[in-house]
Motif scaffolding. Structure first.
Motif, mmCIF file in Angstrom:
data_model
loop_
_atom_site.group_PDB
_atom_site.id
_atom_site.type_symbol
_atom_site.label_atom_id
_atom_site.label_comp_id
_atom_site.label_asym_id
_atom_site.label_seq_id
_atom_site.Cartn_x
_atom_site.Cartn_y
_atom_site.Cartn_z
ATOM 1 N N GLU A 119 8.417 5.142 -10.579
ATOM 2 C CA GLU A 119 7.286 4.482 -11.229
ATOM 3 C C GLU A 119 7.226 2.967 -10.990
ATOM 4 O O GLU A 119 6.127 2.428 -10.778
ATOM 5 N N PRO A 120 8.343 2.232 -10.984
ATOM 6 C CA PRO A 120 8.243 0.793 -10.704
ATOM 7 C C PRO A 120 7.651 0.485 -9.322
ATOM 8 O O PRO A 120 6.954 -0.522 -9.157
ATOM 9 N N VAL A 121 7.890 1.335 -8.348
ATOM 10 C CA VAL A 121 7.295 1.137 -7.019
ATOM 11 C C VAL A 121 5.792 1.375 -7.097
ATOM 12 O O VAL A 121 4.992 0.608 -6.554
ATOM 13 N N ARG A 122 5.404 2.432 -7.784
ATOM 14 C CA ARG A 122 3.976 2.738 -7.945
ATOM 15 C C ARG A 122 3.263 1.577 -8.644
ATOM 16 O O ARG A 122 2.169 1.177 -8.256
ATOM 17 N N LYS A 123 3.901 1.022 -9.664
ATOM 18 C CA LYS A 123 3.297 -0.093 -10.397
ATOM 19 C C LYS A 123 3.216 -1.353 -9.541
ATOM 20 O O LYS A 123 2.309 -2.163 -9.706
ATOM 21 N N ARG A 124 4.154 -1.540 -8.630
ATOM 22 C CA ARG A 124 4.169 -2.713 -7.743
ATOM 23 C C ARG A 124 3.080 -2.638 -6.681
ATOM 24 O O ARG A 124 2.594 -3.643 -6.181
ATOM 25 N N ALA A 125 2.665 -1.425 -6.337
ATOM 26 C CA ALA A 125 1.661 -1.232 -5.280
ATOM 27 C C ALA A 125 0.310 -1.773 -5.733
ATOM 28 O O ALA A 125 -0.153 -1.489 -6.833
ATOM 29 N N GLN A 126 -0.315 -2.546 -4.859
ATOM 30 C CA GLN A 126 -1.668 -3.034 -5.138
ATOM 31 C C GLN A 126 -2.719 -1.978 -4.803
ATOM 32 O O GLN A 126 -3.852 -2.063 -5.249
ATOM 33 N N MET A 127 -2.313 -1.010 -4.001
ATOM 34 C CA MET A 127 -3.232 0.063 -3.632
ATOM 35 C C MET A 127 -2.430 1.340 -3.403
ATOM 36 O O MET A 127 -1.346 1.301 -2.822
ATOM 37 N N VAL A 176 0.871 -1.173 0.000
ATOM 38 C CA VAL A 176 0.000 0.000 0.000
ATOM 39 C C VAL A 176 0.907 1.221 0.000
ATOM 40 O O VAL A 176 1.665 1.449 0.949
ATOM 41 N N LEU A 177 0.843 1.980 -1.073
ATOM 42 C CA LEU A 177 1.641 3.195 -1.198
ATOM 43 C C LEU A 177 0.820 4.382 -0.720
ATOM 44 O O LEU A 177 -0.305 4.581 -1.185
ATOM 45 N N TRP A 209 -3.008 4.923 -1.574
ATOM 46 C CA TRP A 209 -3.922 5.494 -0.594
ATOM 47 C C TRP A 209 -3.493 6.918 -0.246
ATOM 48 O O TRP A 209 -2.328 7.173 0.027
ATOM 49 N N SER A 210 -4.452 7.820 -0.233
ATOM 50 C CA SER A 210 -4.207 9.204 0.173
ATOM 51 C C SER A 210 -4.856 9.450 1.526
ATOM 52 O O SER A 210 -6.041 9.177 1.709
ATOM 53 N N GLY A 241 -3.566 9.294 -4.293
ATOM 54 C CA GLY A 241 -4.214 7.998 -4.147
ATOM 55 C C GLY A 241 -5.687 8.098 -3.815
ATOM 56 O O GLY A 241 -6.276 9.178 -3.751
ATOM 57 N N LYS A 242 -6.266 6.939 -3.559
ATOM 58 C CA LYS A 242 -7.671 6.825 -3.208
ATOM 59 C C LYS A 242 -7.865 7.240 -1.751
ATOM 60 O O LYS A 242 -7.116 6.836 -0.875
ATOM 61 N N MET A 243 -8.882 8.036 -1.511
ATOM 62 C CA MET A 243 -9.187 8.463 -0.146
ATOM 63 C C MET A 243 -10.123 7.431 0.488
ATOM 64 O O MET A 243 -11.011 6.913 -0.172
ATOM 65 N N LEU A 244 -9.876 7.125 1.746
ATOM 66 C CA LEU A 244 -10.680 6.169 2.495
ATOM 67 C C LEU A 244 -11.155 6.796 3.796
ATOM 68 O O LEU A 244 -10.421 7.575 4.408
ATOM 69 N N SER A 245 -12.336 6.396 4.226
ATOM 70 C CA SER A 245 -12.759 6.746 5.578
ATOM 71 C C SER A 245 -12.114 5.736 6.526
ATOM 72 O O SER A 245 -11.570 4.710 6.090
ATOM 73 N N SER A 246 -12.194 5.989 7.803
ATOM 74 C CA SER A 246 -11.663 5.035 8.787
ATOM 75 C C SER A 246 -12.399 3.702 8.690
ATOM 76 O O SER A 246 -11.796 2.637 8.829
ATOM 77 N N ILE A 247 -13.688 3.754 8.415
ATOM 78 C CA ILE A 247 -14.479 2.523 8.268
ATOM 79 C C ILE A 247 -14.061 1.779 7.001
ATOM 80 O O ILE A 247 -13.960 0.546 7.008
ATOM 81 N N ASP A 248 -13.783 2.506 5.923
ATOM 82 C CA ASP A 248 -13.286 1.876 4.690
ATOM 83 C C ASP A 248 -11.942 1.197 4.947
ATOM 84 O O ASP A 248 -11.689 0.098 4.449
ATOM 85 N N LEU A 249 -11.078 1.855 5.701
ATOM 86 C CA LEU A 249 -9.777 1.275 6.021
ATOM 87 C C LEU A 249 -9.950 0.000 6.839
ATOM 88 O O LEU A 249 -9.263 -0.995 6.595
ATOM 89 N N ALA A 250 -10.875 0.018 7.775
ATOM 90 C CA ALA A 250 -11.148 -1.177 8.572
ATOM 91 C C ALA A 250 -11.604 -2.324 7.671
ATOM 92 O O ALA A 250 -11.134 -3.466 7.808
ATOM 93 N N ALA A 251 -12.483 -2.033 6.730
ATOM 94 C CA ALA A 251 -12.963 -3.066 5.795
ATOM 95 C C ALA A 251 -11.810 -3.595 4.944
ATOM 96 O O ALA A 251 -11.728 -4.800 4.683
ATOM 97 N N PHE A 252 -10.924 -2.699 4.517
ATOM 98 C CA PHE A 252 -9.762 -3.101 3.721
ATOM 99 C C PHE A 252 -8.870 -4.060 4.517
ATOM 100 O O PHE A 252 -8.464 -5.112 4.013
ATOM 101 N N ILE A 253 -8.576 -3.719 5.756
ATOM 102 C CA ILE A 253 -7.718 -4.568 6.587
ATOM 103 C C ILE A 253 -8.402 -5.910 6.859
ATOM 104 O O ILE A 253 -7.772 -6.968 6.773
#
Length: 157
Positions: A112-120, A71-72, A122-123, A77-89
């Motif tokens: 860029e290779p690190v960005r491409k390796r990231a599955q997510m 997770v970069l 997150w901002s 990146g994609k913004m998450l709420s705390s509840i979204d983060l809990a669901a992700f974990i």
């Protein structure tokens, strides 16, 4: 599942170190968690930004395992709420992810290779924060997410 928090840069600032450690210890009640501070390359100040990012990226990629879920953290990146983060974990745990690596890149971002390796990607916010503050926010939000999963009182809905 293990949680690793990686940050390219200098060791924790003394003023924030105790707070970062407090939330990291709290997080360990749920999952094994540890920080890895990746020192920037020697002579980083004399490198061009592209070369610096490339060298930092190589340091990161060389330490990642093939099965790591990366997770970069990035302002774009994609913004998450705390509840979204809990669901992700919770989803990562359900899928038997062995290790989640949360990466805070260097001062100029990541190659860029690190960005491409990231599955997510997150901002935490549309705002830009100093690395030390991001470390604290990351540790606190991961703890908060775990407390949400367990239905504990830390997070007030």
């Amino acid at each position: 599942m293990k949680i690793q928090l990686w940050s390219v840069g200098k060791p924790h600032d003394r003023q924030l170190s105790a707070s970062i450690e407090e939330f990291t210890v709290r997080l360990r009640k749920y999952y094994p968690a540890e920080w890895f501070i990746i020192a920037p390359p020697k002579h980083a100040a004399s490198l061009q930004i592209a070369d610096l990012k490339k060298q930092e990226g190589e340091l990161v990629l060389n330490q990642l395992q093939a099965t790591d879920f990366l997770v970069l953290l990035d302002e774009k990146g994609k913004m998450l709420s705390s509840i979204d983060l809990a669901a992700f974990i919770e989803q990562r745990a359900t899928e038997s992810t062995k290790r989640i690596v949360f990466l805070i890149g260097g001062a100029f971002g990541v190659d860029e290779p690190v960005r491409k390796r990231a599955q997510m990607v997150w901002s935490l916010s549309k705002l830009v924060f100093p690395h030390m503050l991001v470390r604290l926010i990351l540790a606190e939000q991961l703890y908060r997410a775990c407390s949400i999963i367990r239905g504990e009182k830390y997070h007030h809905i």
